[in-house]
Enzyme design. Structure first.
Site, mmCIF file in Angstrom:
data_model
loop_
_atom_site.group_PDB
_atom_site.id
_atom_site.type_symbol
_atom_site.label_atom_id
_atom_site.label_comp_id
_atom_site.label_asym_id
_atom_site.label_seq_id
_atom_site.Cartn_x
_atom_site.Cartn_y
_atom_site.Cartn_z
ATOM 1 N N LYS A 148 17.553 8.249 0.956
ATOM 2 C CA LYS A 148 18.632 8.448 1.921
ATOM 3 C C LYS A 148 19.626 9.404 1.288
ATOM 4 C CE LYS A 148 20.463 5.206 5.063
ATOM 5 N NZ LYS A 148 20.989 3.881 5.411
ATOM 6 N N ASP A 172 24.130 -5.025 12.451
ATOM 7 C CA ASP A 172 23.411 -4.009 13.229
ATOM 8 C C ASP A 172 21.929 -4.353 13.313
ATOM 9 O OD1 ASP A 172 23.076 -1.742 14.791
ATOM 10 O OD2 ASP A 172 22.861 -0.390 13.079
#
Length: 184
Positions: free
Chosen positions: A5, A95
């Site tokens: 990432k 989330d």
């Protein structure tokens, strides 16, 4: 092979450093990808994690938009176990969605992992070791489709909101839709 990432060091709202600390806190928990590295490389913050195969959403699409009750039950059982281990470490994910649950291999009976802790939050105050106080002035956090009613109403999220979101995810897996999908 690993998953990487990247985030520009100049990002307006950087979150990879925070996410790496959450991953560090969760290492050793069932269903948490291994954290290999966090640091700065050139113009980027870099987070290197265990590479996983496919998401639960990918499985859903491969099955024509819905899972059998047996498949949904097997996936749901793993989801609950992973979420329980995250909550035991004092973290609320905030989330939950099919895209954030990933299989270790391409088989639906493979170990399930929960990813993406950029919006997560500690629900235990590190100074007092008490649960964070309730608040009513929060904005929506996470994916609206799976967000709890309390989240939509501006309440501070806690474990109950993760559980409610997880229930919406499971219904989505079994039905292929949610009643409020497509509403403006």
């Amino acid at each position: 092979r690993v998953a990487v990432k990247l985030e520009l060091r100049t990002a307006r709202y950087p979150q990879l450093a925070y996410e790496s600390r959450v991953y560090q806190r969760l290492q050793g928990c069932e269903g948490i990808p291994k954290l290999y590295y966090f640091g700065t490389e050139g113009d980027y913050n870099v987070l290197v994690l265990q590479r996983l195969h496919s998401t639960v959403e990918d499985l859903l699409l491969a099955r024509g938009g819905r899972l059998s009750h047996l498949e949904a039950a097997c996936v749901a059982r793993q989801m609950v176990r992973v979420l329980e281990s995250v909550h035991r470490r004092g973290i609320v994910h905030r989330d939950l969605k099919p895209e954030n649950f990933m299989f270790e291999t391409g088989k639906p009976d493979a170990t399930l992992h929960l990813i993406d802790y950029g919006l997560s939050k500690c629900f235990i105050d590190s100074r007092t070791q008490q649960h964070i106080p309730p608040r009513t002035d929060k904005s929506l956090t996470g994916t609206p489709r799976y967000a709890s009613l309390g989240n939509h109403d501006g309440l501070e999220q806690s474990r109950r909101d993760d559980l409610e979101s997880l229930c919406y995810v499971i219904v989505y897996l079994m039905r292929g839709t949610l009643p409020w999908m497509g509403l403006k």
